[in-house]
Design a protein around this motif. Structure first.
Motif, PDB file in Angstrom:
ATOM      1  N   PRO A 171     -49.317  18.715   4.539  1.00 33.19           N
ATOM      2  CA  PRO A 171     -48.587  18.559   3.273  1.00 33.19           C
ATOM      3  C   PRO A 171     -48.135  19.881   2.667  1.00 33.19           C
ATOM      4  N   ASP A 172     -48.695  20.994   3.098  1.00 36.26           N
ATOM      5  CA  ASP A 172     -48.274  22.288   2.555  1.00 36.26           C
ATOM      6  C   ASP A 172     -46.970  22.780   3.171  1.00 36.26           C
ATOM      7  N   SER A 173     -46.660  22.312   4.389  1.00 39.95           N
ATOM      8  CA  SER A 173     -45.492  22.822   5.098  1.00 39.95           C
ATOM      9  C   SER A 173     -44.583  21.736   5.660  1.00 39.95           C
ATOM     10  N   GLY A 174     -45.089  20.506   5.786  1.00 36.89           N
ATOM     11  CA  GLY A 174     -44.331  19.448   6.433  1.00 36.89           C
ATOM     12  C   GLY A 174     -44.419  19.491   7.946  1.00 36.89           C
ATOM     13  N   GLU A 175     -45.229  20.401   8.495  1.00 39.44           N
ATOM     14  CA  GLU A 175     -45.386  20.501   9.948  1.00 39.44           C
ATOM     15  C   GLU A 175     -46.092  19.261  10.491  1.00 39.44           C
ATOM     16  N   ILE A 176     -45.603  18.751  11.621  1.00 41.72           N
ATOM     17  CA  ILE A 176     -46.094  17.498  12.198  1.00 41.72           C
ATOM     18  C   ILE A 176     -46.938  17.791  13.426  1.00 41.72           C
ATOM     19  N   SER A 177     -48.025  17.050  13.593  1.00 38.14           N
ATOM     20  CA  SER A 177     -48.833  17.139  14.809  1.00 38.14           C
ATOM     21  C   SER A 177     -48.685  15.842  15.592  1.00 38.14           C
ATOM     22  N   TYR A 178     -48.859  15.918  16.924  1.00 39.09           N
ATOM     23  CA  TYR A 178     -48.558  14.801  17.819  1.00 39.09           C
ATOM     24  C   TYR A 178     -49.696  14.568  18.808  1.00 39.09           C
ATOM     25  N   GLN A 179     -49.604  13.393  19.451  1.00 33.23           N
ATOM     26  CA  GLN A 179     -50.428  13.123  20.617  1.00 33.23           C
ATOM     27  C   GLN A 179     -49.534  12.550  21.712  1.00 33.23           C
ATOM     28  N   ASP A 180     -50.018  12.590  22.956  1.00 33.38           N
ATOM     29  CA  ASP A 180     -49.177  12.268  24.109  1.00 33.38           C
ATOM     30  C   ASP A 180     -49.071  10.789  24.431  1.00 33.38           C
ATOM     31  N   THR A 181     -49.565   9.936  23.565  1.00 31.85           N
ATOM     32  CA  THR A 181     -49.448   8.492  23.808  1.00 31.85           C
ATOM     33  C   THR A 181     -48.858   7.824  22.576  1.00 31.85           C
ATOM     34  N   ALA A 182     -48.208   6.690  22.796  1.00 29.80           N
ATOM     35  CA  ALA A 182     -47.621   5.928  21.697  1.00 29.80           C
ATOM     36  C   ALA A 182     -47.661   4.447  22.042  1.00 29.80           C
ATOM     37  N   SER A 183     -47.716   3.609  21.023  1.00 26.98           N
ATOM     38  CA  SER A 183     -47.712   2.163  21.229  1.00 26.98           C
ATOM     39  C   SER A 183     -46.275   1.683  21.412  1.00 26.98           C
ATOM     40  N   PRO A 184     -46.060   0.658  22.245  1.00 27.35           N
ATOM     41  CA  PRO A 184     -44.702   0.132  22.416  1.00 27.35           C
ATOM     42  C   PRO A 184     -44.215  -0.571  21.154  1.00 27.35           C
ATOM     43  N   MET A 185     -42.916  -0.457  20.892  1.00 29.91           N
ATOM     44  CA  MET A 185     -42.275  -1.148  19.766  1.00 29.91           C
ATOM     45  C   MET A 185     -41.454  -2.298  20.318  1.00 29.91           C
ATOM     46  N   GLN A 186     -41.772  -3.491  19.916  1.00 29.82           N
ATOM     47  CA  GLN A 186     -41.113  -4.684  20.447  1.00 29.82           C
ATOM     48  C   GLN A 186     -40.129  -5.258  19.428  1.00 29.82           C
ATOM     49  N   MET A 187     -38.935  -5.608  19.919  1.00 24.50           N
ATOM     50  CA  MET A 187     -37.909  -6.223  19.073  1.00 24.50           C
ATOM     51  C   MET A 187     -37.346  -7.440  19.785  1.00 24.50           C
ATOM     52  N   GLU A 188     -37.179  -8.507  19.034  1.00 28.70           N
ATOM     53  CA  GLU A 188     -36.530  -9.691  19.579  1.00 28.70           C
ATOM     54  C   GLU A 188     -35.024  -9.478  19.612  1.00 28.70           C
TER      55      GLU A 188
END
Length: 354
Positions: A171-188
């Protein structure tokens, strides 16, 4: 450059006495204003939106103002809150970062039902004693997939899985941290064939899985691409063997580079046309609307040169607009810095534009 305010008091001692002048002081009261939000766009040059009254944010600041997780609400003109922080007795600038909706240090989840939630942020560096003015941007990027009508009519479900996911925001800088996995996003399936979602502003790839009502599955991959905060990216998805053509503004920009023999990312001319004999016909499949910045990325097609009788560089193929339009395309590039020409600068005797 930071502006420092110095107060000097000069006393002149004369035989007849001295004169006392009032000393100007800076009010410590803090005023925070600003509700403009930059729209998602490929060029950031469209009109801004405004946050409505009642919106809330968390305010963080270091330097001339110290604030941590300070909750403010917008009353239609100013941001206000209980025990609003004040300028301290210092000539340091305030370096602030604000988040709407509110973002806290112990924030746990940045997703809802697998989809990344929109997060606005505003950074500001404000000199001592001045009002703080906030101008918001989208922290994440947005990607839009245009699925061809032929393929879209078969879809029952489409699934997108980015290679990275967000785990934290400083919150002091807006810098984002990540991880190497993500959940799938499903759309009809939706009728317009447009599927969009937010992605982190970093380099990532996206795996695409399409399920059809007939039980057939299709798999594809958007290779690694660099995404930037607040920008929108448009991609097209077609079946193998489906009619080629230019579907998006990005397609058209790529086409103008490739037709002149230039490399453009991982794109190829075969995506946009079909060859009959020695002539290739390129098709425009949709009406396209350009921003000012997108217009500057468009290359001249067929480089006509005065006094050149060889025809080298001229457009020798066929461009078939199929009744579609190129809207708001301002083409103001010069030829060799000496004169202006149109989008199709030079067309050979065998070339044609329909």
């Amino acid at each position: 450059m930071n502006r420092h305010i110095f107060q000097n008091i000069l006393f002149l001692l004369l035989a007849i006495g001295c004169t006392k002048e009032p000393i100007k002081t800076i009010q410590n009261t803090l005023i925070i204003q600003g509700e403009n939000v930059a729209r998602f766009n490929t060029s950031r040059n469209t009109l801004n939106e405004g946050l409505p009254a009642g919106s809330t944010l968390t305010f963080y600041s270091q330097g001339g103002i110290h604030a941590d997780e300070f909750l403010l609400s917008y009353n239609g003109s100013n941001w206000e809150g209980e025990n609003l922080p004040e300028w301290e007795d210092s000539q340091q600038p305030a370096v602030s970062c604000s988040f709407c909706p509110p973002l806290y240090r112990n924030h746990q989840s940045f997703y809802q039902d697998g989809f990344l939630c929109d997060q606005l942020y505003a950074k500001a560096t404000t000199n001592y004693g001045e009002n703080i003015h906030l101008s918001f941007q989208h922290l994440f990027a947005r990607i839009v997939f245009n699925v061809s009508s032929k393929l879209n009519n078969q879809i029952s479900l489409i699934e997108f899985t980015p290679s990275l996911s967000v785990t934290g925001i400083n919150p002091d800088s807006g810098e984002i941290s990540y991880q190497d996995t993500a959940s799938p996003m499903q759309m009809e399936q939706n009728e317009d064939g447009i599927y969009s979602f937010l992605v982190p502003p970093t380099i990532l790839s996206i795996h695409i899985q399409i399920y059809t009502a007939a039980g057939e599955d299709y798999e594809s991959q958007l290779e690694e691409h660099a995404f930037s905060s607040g920008y929108e990216y448009i991609c097209s998805i077609k079946q193998d063997g489906e009619s080629p053509g230019i579907s998006t503004v990005e397609d058209f920009i790529a086409f103008t580079h490739l037709i002149n023999g230039e490399v453009y990312e991982n794109r190829s001319l075969e995506e946009f046309g079909e060859k009959t004999g020695e002539t290739t016909t390129y098709y425009l499949l949709n009406d396209l609307t350009f921003t000012e910045e997108e217009s500057t990325q468009v290359q001249m097609i067929g480089k006509y040169k005065k006094g050149d009788s060889t025809g080298k560089g001229l457009f020798n193929d066929v461009f078939d607009g199929k009744g579609h339009s190129l809207n708001n395309l301002r083409f103001e590039q010069t030829v060799d810095g000496s004169y202006y020409a149109g989008l199709f600068s030079g067309i050979s005797a065998t070339g044609a534009v329909k």
